[in-house]
Design a protein around this motif. Structure first.
Motif, mmCIF file in Angstrom:
data_model
loop_
_atom_site.group_PDB
_atom_site.id
_atom_site.type_symbol
_atom_site.label_atom_id
_atom_site.label_comp_id
_atom_site.label_asym_id
_atom_site.label_seq_id
_atom_site.Cartn_x
_atom_site.Cartn_y
_atom_site.Cartn_z
ATOM 1 N N ARG A 86 -11.247 -45.652 33.663
ATOM 2 C CA ARG A 86 -10.931 -45.474 32.243
ATOM 3 C C ARG A 86 -9.647 -46.218 31.908
ATOM 4 O O ARG A 86 -8.747 -46.335 32.739
ATOM 5 N N LEU A 87 -9.584 -46.711 30.664
ATOM 6 C CA LEU A 87 -8.418 -47.450 30.192
ATOM 7 C C LEU A 87 -7.949 -46.904 28.850
ATOM 8 O O LEU A 87 -8.765 -46.632 27.966
ATOM 9 N N VAL A 88 -6.637 -46.768 28.710
ATOM 10 C CA VAL A 88 -6.022 -46.547 27.400
ATOM 11 C C VAL A 88 -5.080 -47.718 27.157
ATOM 12 O O VAL A 88 -4.167 -47.974 27.956
ATOM 13 N N LEU A 89 -5.302 -48.444 26.079
ATOM 14 C CA LEU A 89 -4.513 -49.630 25.766
ATOM 15 C C LEU A 89 -3.731 -49.393 24.475
ATOM 16 O O LEU A 89 -4.323 -49.108 23.431
ATOM 17 N N LEU A 90 -2.406 -49.486 24.564
ATOM 18 C CA LEU A 90 -1.526 -49.248 23.425
ATOM 19 C C LEU A 90 -1.060 -50.593 22.872
ATOM 20 O O LEU A 90 -0.318 -51.321 23.533
ATOM 21 N N GLU A 140 0.878 -38.132 18.636
ATOM 22 C CA GLU A 140 -0.531 -38.428 18.422
ATOM 23 C C GLU A 140 -1.106 -39.209 19.601
ATOM 24 O O GLU A 140 -2.236 -38.965 20.043
ATOM 25 N N ILE A 141 -0.319 -40.141 20.126
ATOM 26 C CA ILE A 141 -0.767 -40.913 21.281
ATOM 27 C C ILE A 141 -0.988 -40.001 22.480
ATOM 28 O O ILE A 141 -2.008 -40.091 23.176
ATOM 29 N N GLY A 142 -0.035 -39.120 22.730
ATOM 30 C CA GLY A 142 -0.159 -38.206 23.855
ATOM 31 C C GLY A 142 -1.394 -37.340 23.766
ATOM 32 O O GLY A 142 -2.121 -37.166 24.760
ATOM 33 N N LEU A 143 -1.660 -36.812 22.580
ATOM 34 C CA LEU A 143 -2.841 -35.956 22.405
ATOM 35 C C LEU A 143 -4.130 -36.756 22.553
ATOM 36 O O LEU A 143 -5.111 -36.270 23.123
ATOM 37 N N ALA A 144 -4.135 -37.981 22.033
ATOM 38 C CA ALA A 144 -5.334 -38.827 22.146
ATOM 39 C C ALA A 144 -5.627 -39.146 23.614
ATOM 40 O O ALA A 144 -6.795 -39.148 24.039
ATOM 41 N N PRO A 198 -18.029 -52.849 31.442
ATOM 42 C CA PRO A 198 -18.006 -51.762 30.455
ATOM 43 C C PRO A 198 -17.193 -50.551 30.908
ATOM 44 O O PRO A 198 -17.734 -49.474 31.153
ATOM 45 N N VAL A 199 -15.894 -50.718 30.975
ATOM 46 C CA VAL A 199 -15.002 -49.612 31.321
ATOM 47 C C VAL A 199 -14.712 -48.811 30.054
ATOM 48 O O VAL A 199 -14.236 -49.387 29.068
ATOM 49 N N PRO A 200 -14.985 -47.507 30.030
ATOM 50 C CA PRO A 200 -14.646 -46.719 28.834
ATOM 51 C C PRO A 200 -13.181 -46.928 28.459
ATOM 52 O O PRO A 200 -12.278 -46.723 29.292
ATOM 53 N N THR A 201 -12.959 -47.385 27.227
ATOM 54 C CA THR A 201 -11.623 -47.818 26.813
ATOM 55 C C THR A 201 -11.258 -47.234 25.467
ATOM 56 O O THR A 201 -12.061 -47.253 24.524
ATOM 57 N N LEU A 202 -10.033 -46.730 25.378
ATOM 58 C CA LEU A 202 -9.464 -46.264 24.110
ATOM 59 C C LEU A 202 -8.301 -47.176 23.760
ATOM 60 O O LEU A 202 -7.361 -47.327 24.547
ATOM 61 N N ILE A 203 -8.370 -47.790 22.583
ATOM 62 C CA ILE A 203 -7.263 -48.607 22.081
ATOM 63 C C ILE A 203 -6.583 -47.861 20.946
ATOM 64 O O ILE A 203 -7.243 -47.376 20.018
ATOM 65 N N LEU A 204 -5.267 -47.776 21.008
ATOM 66 C CA LEU A 204 -4.451 -47.203 19.945
ATOM 67 C C LEU A 204 -3.539 -48.317 19.438
ATOM 68 O O LEU A 204 -2.730 -48.866 20.196
ATOM 69 N N HIS A 205 -3.672 -48.661 18.160
ATOM 70 C CA HIS A 205 -2.968 -49.836 17.635
ATOM 71 C C HIS A 205 -2.457 -49.545 16.227
ATOM 72 O O HIS A 205 -3.164 -48.949 15.411
ATOM 73 N N LEU A 244 -11.567 -47.842 19.101
ATOM 74 C CA LEU A 244 -10.298 -48.252 18.494
ATOM 75 C C LEU A 244 -9.834 -47.200 17.503
ATOM 76 O O LEU A 244 -10.576 -46.820 16.597
ATOM 77 N N VAL A 245 -8.608 -46.727 17.677
ATOM 78 C CA VAL A 245 -7.978 -45.806 16.737
ATOM 79 C C VAL A 245 -6.815 -46.547 16.076
ATOM 80 O O VAL A 245 -5.896 -47.008 16.763
#
Length: 211
Positions: A89-93, A199-203, A153-160, A184-185
């Protein structure tokens, strides 16, 4: 066992506000968040390849890894996810997709040519709070990486942040468009994301299913 790592941004450090905030959050969850120093005491010879190699050595053999990456650390995370199947899993800020496209115009053609000729260019390092020389090899190395090749296809969440002037949010929108595994959020913030740390921490907690 799942291992969590946070990769700080370009010319930043493990002492950045986001790194410290997330480190504290993980600690409260009784989890360890590894925050390596990607400068390695030698910012002058930093490259994307060096970062990928450095972080990959921290992966325990055969165990799952989840990465949180900020800006250039987000770009590094995306490539690690492409190359290493244990990254699940990836979280990209505010990930630095199209990094050179957005960064080099700020330098200008004349200064870029001078950098290439003289090998080193002074770059402000936010972690050190001073300018440090950076070798032109940094540019040459990044140019070897084509983001069209990021297809695993790595499950990825982007926060931008929608007000990002360093890496415009359109870069993340373009990245997400043809990758259905990417969420993308969009946040009311700039590149630092400093006003939305809760918000980032909770996401991240929700995306990683952390209680």
């Amino acid at each position: 066992m799942v291992h969590y790592l946070y990769l700080h941004g370009f010319a930043s450090s493990p002492q950045s506000a986001k790194a410290q905030d997330l480190g504290d959050r993980f600690s409260r969850l009784n989890l360890s968040l590894n925050i390596p120093d990607l400068n390695q005491g030698d910012f002058s010879h930093l490259t994307l390849t060096r970062q990928i190699q450095q972080v990959s050595t921290l992966f325990p053999p055969g165990e799952a890894v989840r990465l949180i990456g900020s800006s250039f650390g987000g770009l590094t995370s995306a490539w690690l996810g492409e190359k290493y199947p244990q990254v699940e899993r990836l979280v990209l800020l505010a990930p630095a997709f199209g990094f050179l496209e957005h960064w080099l115009p700020q330098i200008g053609e004349v200064q870029l040519r001078q950098w290439q000729q003289e090998n080193y260019q002074a770059v402000y390092h936010y972690g050190e709070k001073r300018s440090l020389p950076l070798h032109y090899g940094f540019i040459s190395d990044v140019r070897q990486y084509c983001e069209l090749q990021l297809t695993r296809p790595v499950p990825t969440l982007i926060l931008h942040g929608i007000e990002d002037r360093v890496i415009p949010i359109q870069a993340s929108r373009d990245y997400q468009r043809d990758r259905p595994w990417v969420q993308l959020v969009e946040l009311d913030s700039d590149h630092s994301l400093g006003n939305v740390l809760p918000e980032i921490g909770l996401a991240i907690q929700s995306f990683f299913s952390l209680k």
